[in-house]
Design an enzyme around this catalytic site. Structure first.
Site, PDB file in Angstrom:
ATOM      1  N   HIS A   1       0.851  -1.203   0.000  1.00 56.97           N
ATOM      2  CA  HIS A   1       0.000   0.000   0.000  1.00 56.97           C
ATOM      3  C   HIS A   1       0.886   1.253   0.000  1.00 56.97           C
ATOM      4  O   HIS A   1       0.833   2.085   0.891  1.00 56.97           O
ATOM      5  CB  HIS A   1      -0.867  -0.062   1.247  1.00 56.97           C
ATOM      6  CG  HIS A   1      -1.972   0.938   1.359  1.00 56.97           C
ATOM      7  ND1 HIS A   1      -1.777   2.286   1.272  1.00 56.97           N
ATOM      8  CD2 HIS A   1      -3.295   0.756   1.597  1.00 56.97           C
ATOM      9  CE1 HIS A   1      -2.922   2.895   1.459  1.00 56.97           C
ATOM     10  NE2 HIS A   1      -3.872   2.004   1.635  1.00 56.97           N
TER      11      HIS A   1
ATOM     12  N   GLU B   1      -0.852   1.327  -5.343  1.00 54.42           N
ATOM     13  CA  GLU B   1      -0.666   0.101  -4.575  1.00 54.42           C
ATOM     14  C   GLU B   1      -0.664  -1.125  -5.478  1.00 54.42           C
ATOM     15  O   GLU B   1      -1.567  -1.281  -6.304  1.00 54.42           O
ATOM     16  CB  GLU B   1      -1.797   0.007  -3.541  1.00 54.42           C
ATOM     17  CG  GLU B   1      -1.941   1.279  -2.703  1.00 54.42           C
ATOM     18  CD  GLU B   1      -3.242   1.350  -1.944  1.00 54.42           C
ATOM     19  OE1 GLU B   1      -3.766   2.474  -1.753  1.00 54.42           O
ATOM     20  OE2 GLU B   1      -3.769   0.285  -1.559  1.00 54.42           O
TER      21      GLU B   1
END
Ligand code: TA6
Length: 301
Positions: free
Chosen positions: A167, A271
């Site tokens: 992320h 991400e």
């Protein structure tokens, strides 16, 4: 392992040492090619900076660095579910890996690159959430390029079904002078519009408001054109079929206690993931790798 033992077992003079920060323990890396820091909680890369380059990862100045609290910035490791849990069972947003204590397993310098591995194995917390008989290894190569390899193995009798994401919060000069290439004509779930499924028509993608999109069935390389810093950040991945793009913009940022009011202007999350329709299923004895590599290219201002 306590900090003294970590330094005794894995420390490399002038290259790698461990220290406390807040309530957490971090590895501090300095090689001729790059500097970096990695927290053992969450196997969280918090900083990476190639020599002669600005910081590449965004870190909120209001991040907590507290046990059990996700770090706001850097590269949270999301496992075994992305976002809210989908099977009706209780559990923290984005899974338990990002606030779990990972075991430091390996470090070695090769040329100007530092290789390190961290391991996540089941514990009482993961078992209480219904996850056991898995192993996760995370191999980092820290140099002029940052290379990440997340490997999940299962020795459970029943299939292990999971989602995963790196992320990554990228530091950019100004979100309004930033665009993203690599998602043209890709379908996405617009989490800001009732999860409507749409297709990316603008090329490049330019964000003009809070954005939370899950791009489906894409293994494409993304290029962040960070014009305010006269650079491009190239994000290459493999065995990852999902890309998430996120920026909370002003309003949502105001609701995040661990983000400074103007933090959204200097970050974009791109991400590398396997989420939504791309969750992974492993039978007993199977494993899966996902990789991501980040590199910086200077552009003329
Ligand atoms: O990756 C985007 C996202 O899933 C957004 O929906 C937003 O919630 C963001 O992650 C941050 O999540 P966090 O739990 O760290 O506040």
């Amino acid at each position: 392992m306590d900090i003294t033992a970590l330094n005794d077992n894995f420390g490399i003079p002038g290259v790698l040492f461990f220290e406390p920060h807040g309530e957490l323990t971090r590895a501090v890396v300095t090689t001729p090619a790059a500097s970096a820091s990695v927290y053992l909680e969450g196997a969280h890369v918090a900083a990476w900076q190639p020599a002669g380059e600005e910081a590449v990862l965004f870190m909120s100045g209001a991040s907590a660095f507290k046990k059990g609290k996700a770090i706001r910035g850097g590269i949270p490791v999301i496992f075994p579910w992305f976002g809210d849990r989908h099977d009706g069972q209780p559990g923290p947003a984005h899974g338990f890996a990002r606030t779990a204590e990972w075991e430091f397993g390996f470090a070695a310098l090769s040329g100007d690159e530092l290789h390190m591995s961290l391991l996540l194995t089941p514990n009482d917390a993961s078992r209480a959430l219904g996850f056991d008989h898995f192993r996760v290894s995370y191999h980092l190569t820290i140099g002029n390029t940052l290379s990440l390899k997340l490997t999940v193995a299962s020795d459970a009798e029943t299939p292990l079904v999971y989602e995963e994401a790196l992320h990554t919060y990228f530091a950019i000069g100004d979100i309004r002078q930033t665009s993203v290439l690599g998602l043209h004509n890709v379908e996405y779930i617009d989490k800001r519009d009732g999860n409507a499924v749409k297709t990316q028509t603008d090329d490049p993608l330019v964000l003009t408001r809070d954005t939370d999109r899950v791009y489906l069935n894409t293994e494409s390389t993304c290029v962040i054109d960070d014009r305010a810093n006269a650079r491009k950040i190239v994000v290459t991945k493999s065995n990852s079929s999902t890309t998430i793009v996120w920026n909370p913009w002003a309003e949502l940022t105001a609701k995040l206690a661990d983000m400074e009011p103007d933090g959204w202007q200097g970050m974009i999350c791109i991400e590398s993931a396997n989420a939504a329709d791309a969750s992974i299923t492993l039978a007993h004895g199977e494993l899966h790798h996902m990789t991501c590599a980040i590199a910086v290219e200077k552009t003329t201002a």
